[in-house]
Design a protein around this motif. Structure first.
Motif, PDB file in Angstrom:
ATOM      1  N   PRO A 133      34.292  29.611  41.425  1.00 11.09           N
ATOM      2  CA  PRO A 133      33.109  30.420  41.085  1.00 11.09           C
ATOM      3  C   PRO A 133      33.028  31.775  41.787  1.00 11.09           C
ATOM      4  CG  PRO A 133      32.500  28.121  41.338  1.00 11.09           C
ATOM      5  CD  PRO A 133      33.944  28.209  41.725  1.00 11.09           C
ATOM      6  N   SER A 134      33.404  31.822  43.070  1.00 11.80           N
ATOM      7  CA  SER A 134      33.281  33.086  43.812  1.00 11.80           C
ATOM      8  C   SER A 134      34.624  33.783  44.010  1.00 11.80           C
ATOM      9  CB  SER A 134      32.648  32.820  45.186  1.00 11.80           C
ATOM     10  OG  SER A 134      33.449  31.910  45.932  1.00 11.80           O
ATOM     11  N   GLU A 135      35.686  33.282  43.397  1.00 18.72           N
ATOM     12  CA  GLU A 135      37.036  33.826  43.593  1.00 18.72           C
ATOM     13  C   GLU A 135      37.214  35.119  42.808  1.00 18.72           C
ATOM     14  OE1 GLU A 135      41.636  32.101  43.535  1.00 18.72           O
ATOM     15  OE2 GLU A 135      40.007  31.014  42.528  1.00 18.72           O
ATOM     16  N   GLN A 136      37.868  36.102  43.429  1.00 20.66           N
ATOM     17  CA  GLN A 136      38.070  37.401  42.802  1.00 20.66           C
ATOM     18  C   GLN A 136      39.557  37.720  42.682  1.00 20.66           C
ATOM     19  OE1 GLN A 136      35.932  40.296  45.109  1.00 20.66           O
ATOM     20  NE2 GLN A 136      33.929  39.618  44.386  1.00 20.66           N
ATOM     21  N   ILE A 137      39.945  38.240  41.530  1.00 18.78           N
ATOM     22  CA  ILE A 137      41.334  38.645  41.309  1.00 18.78           C
ATOM     23  C   ILE A 137      41.564  40.023  41.930  1.00 18.78           C
ATOM     24  CG2 ILE A 137      43.038  39.307  39.572  1.00 18.78           C
ATOM     25  CD1 ILE A 137      41.937  37.201  37.732  1.00 18.78           C
ATOM     26  N   LEU A 138      42.587  40.117  42.774  1.00 21.00           N
ATOM     27  CA  LEU A 138      42.942  41.382  43.424  1.00 21.00           C
ATOM     28  C   LEU A 138      44.066  42.110  42.690  1.00 21.00           C
ATOM     29  CD1 LEU A 138      43.024  40.098  47.122  1.00 21.00           C
ATOM     30  CD2 LEU A 138      41.091  41.117  45.890  1.00 21.00           C
ATOM     31  N   TRP A 139      44.936  41.350  42.022  1.00 27.27           N
ATOM     32  CA  TRP A 139      46.098  41.943  41.355  1.00 27.27           C
ATOM     33  C   TRP A 139      46.637  40.966  40.329  1.00 27.27           C
ATOM     34  CZ3 TRP A 139      50.996  39.870  41.204  1.00 27.27           C
ATOM     35  CH2 TRP A 139      52.010  40.694  40.684  1.00 27.27           C
ATOM     36  N   TYR A 145      51.755  36.611  37.046  1.00 24.38           N
ATOM     37  CA  TYR A 145      51.362  36.352  38.428  1.00 24.38           C
ATOM     38  C   TYR A 145      49.966  36.917  38.688  1.00 24.38           C
ATOM     39  CZ  TYR A 145      56.442  35.809  39.028  1.00 24.38           C
ATOM     40  OH  TYR A 145      57.744  35.430  38.914  1.00 24.38           O
ATOM     41  N   ALA A 146      49.286  36.285  39.652  1.00 29.95           N
ATOM     42  CA  ALA A 146      47.982  36.794  40.073  1.00 29.95           C
ATOM     43  C   ALA A 146      47.808  36.569  41.564  1.00 29.95           C
ATOM     44  CB  ALA A 146      46.855  36.098  39.309  1.00 29.95           C
ATOM     45  N   LEU A 147      47.109  37.507  42.179  1.00 28.33           N
ATOM     46  CA  LEU A 147      46.752  37.397  43.586  1.00 28.33           C
ATOM     47  C   LEU A 147      45.237  37.504  43.673  1.00 28.33           C
ATOM     48  CD1 LEU A 147      48.329  37.347  46.385  1.00 28.33           C
ATOM     49  CD2 LEU A 147      47.693  39.749  46.544  1.00 28.33           C
ATOM     50  N   THR A 148      44.604  36.526  44.314  1.00 28.47           N
ATOM     51  CA  THR A 148      43.150  36.550  44.473  1.00 28.47           C
ATOM     52  C   THR A 148      42.815  36.594  45.956  1.00 28.47           C
ATOM     53  OG1 THR A 148      42.709  34.160  44.673  1.00 28.47           O
ATOM     54  CG2 THR A 148      43.077  35.044  42.441  1.00 28.47           C
ATOM     55  N   ASP A 149      41.530  36.559  46.256  1.00 26.32           N
ATOM     56  CA  ASP A 149      41.129  36.552  47.665  1.00 26.32           C
ATOM     57  C   ASP A 149      41.293  35.173  48.302  1.00 26.32           C
ATOM     58  OD1 ASP A 149      39.194  35.486  46.052  1.00 26.32           O
ATOM     59  OD2 ASP A 149      37.493  36.318  47.168  1.00 26.32           O
ATOM     60  N   LEU A 150      41.738  34.165  47.528  1.00 32.40           N
ATOM     61  CA  LEU A 150      41.914  32.813  48.050  1.00 32.40           C
ATOM     62  C   LEU A 150      43.344  32.296  47.964  1.00 32.40           C
ATOM     63  CD1 LEU A 150      38.782  30.977  46.560  1.00 32.40           C
ATOM     64  CD2 LEU A 150      39.015  32.058  48.807  1.00 32.40           C
ATOM     65  N   LEU A 193      44.187  35.275  31.272  1.00 30.88           N
ATOM     66  CA  LEU A 193      44.906  34.009  31.375  1.00 30.88           C
ATOM     67  C   LEU A 193      44.511  33.224  32.626  1.00 30.88           C
ATOM     68  CD1 LEU A 193      48.539  35.090  30.377  1.00 30.88           C
ATOM     69  CD2 LEU A 193      47.014  33.624  29.048  1.00 30.88           C
ATOM     70  N   PHE A 194      44.237  33.938  33.723  1.00 29.06           N
ATOM     71  CA  PHE A 194      43.948  33.276  34.994  1.00 29.06           C
ATOM     72  C   PHE A 194      42.465  32.973  35.193  1.00 29.06           C
ATOM     73  CE2 PHE A 194      48.069  35.238  35.940  1.00 29.06           C
ATOM     74  CZ  PHE A 194      48.731  34.177  36.531  1.00 29.06           C
ATOM     75  N   GLU A 195      41.609  33.646  34.474  1.00 26.54           N
ATOM     76  CA  GLU A 195      40.171  33.480  34.698  1.00 26.54           C
ATOM     77  C   GLU A 195      39.683  32.034  34.561  1.00 26.54           C
ATOM     78  OE1 GLU A 195      38.361  36.394  32.198  1.00 26.54           O
ATOM     79  OE2 GLU A 195      38.391  37.950  33.778  1.00 26.54           O
ATOM     80  N   PRO A 196      40.206  31.222  33.628  1.00 23.77           N
ATOM     81  CA  PRO A 196      39.740  29.830  33.549  1.00 23.77           C
ATOM     82  C   PRO A 196      40.055  28.994  34.786  1.00 23.77           C
ATOM     83  CG  PRO A 196      40.840  30.474  31.513  1.00 23.77           C
ATOM     84  CD  PRO A 196      41.099  31.559  32.504  1.00 23.77           C
TER      85      PRO A 196
END
Length: 221
Positions: free
Chosen positions: A15-21, A123-128, A8-11
């Motif tokens: 470009p360089s963002e990574q999902i942590l949780w 919910y999602a947590l990324t490196d940004l 759901l969050f990938e769209p």
């Protein structure tokens, strides 16, 4: 479920963002404590500030009463000021208690709608940044960038569940004191089962982001 939420969050990812949780609200209940908690030094300073403020108010009202009754002694004027300030504090506490009752009643009335919104949230947590999405509302993404917050906070239960809070960047009135960017919103990852772990992840990601920005600034000509 985690793979579905991640998709759901990938769209929305850079470009360089990574999902942590990724996760959803859980069903835990119970009292929560604030993290990070106030230190003893902060609590003592806060208590001292209240005491000083009350003494100043008592002195001010005592002086005002004493100026109207010239035959009163200093102690009598001070006592009159103390009674006046005490009555003011009692009235203020009664007002705050009434407001709290109204808020509790409103929360109880709105709880079915709030519970429905939580059940529909991911919910999602990324490196940004931190993100929240209503699954039934395509495109209804809310987010809080690490560039827009000083640090995350949390309200945790004994089992590690609770809320992770990303607030405005700023001081006493952060909504008005911080930068108002599209990402500078307050976002709460509410009632998640692994809130303690997510809080630590968010702290580490924010520190890494701040370090990277400092390195880029040092490398700039």
């Amino acid at each position: 479920m985690a793979l579905l939420d991640k998709a759901l969050f990938e769209p929305y990812l850079e470009p360089s963002e990574q999902i942590l949780w990724v996760g959803r609200p859980g069903g835990s209940k119970g009292s929560m404590r604030r993290v990070p908690e106030k230190s003893k030094k902060e609590r003592r300073a806060e208590a001292a500030g209240y005491v000083i403020l009350i003494v100043i108010l008592i002195g001010a009202y005592g002086t005002e009463v004493g100026s109207k009754h010239h035959d009163w002694s200093w102690s009598r004027s001070f006592l009159a000021g103390a009674v006046t300030v005490g009555l003011m504090l009692v009235a203020m506490m009664a007002l705050l208690f009434s407001m709290k009752l109204v808020l509790i009643a409103g929360r109880f009335a709105l709880s079915p709608f709030h519970r429905q919104a939580l059940n529909d949230s991911s919910y999602a947590l990324t490196d940004l940044r931190a993100m929240a999405l209503r699954r039934s509302q395509s495109g209804a993404l809310r987010m809080s960038s690490y560039d827009s917050v000083n640090k995350p906070r949390a309200m945790l239960r004994e089992d590690g569940s609770g809320n992770v809070i990303f607030g405005y960047k700023g001081g006493l009135f952060p909504r008005w004191g911080g930068r108002r960017t599209p990402n500078a919103s307050c976002l709460v990852l509410e009632n998640i089962d692994d809130a303690a772990a997510v809080y630590r992840l968010a702290q580490a990601a924010l520190e890494e982001r701040a370090l990277l920005k400092a390195q880029l600034m040092d490398a700039a000509p």
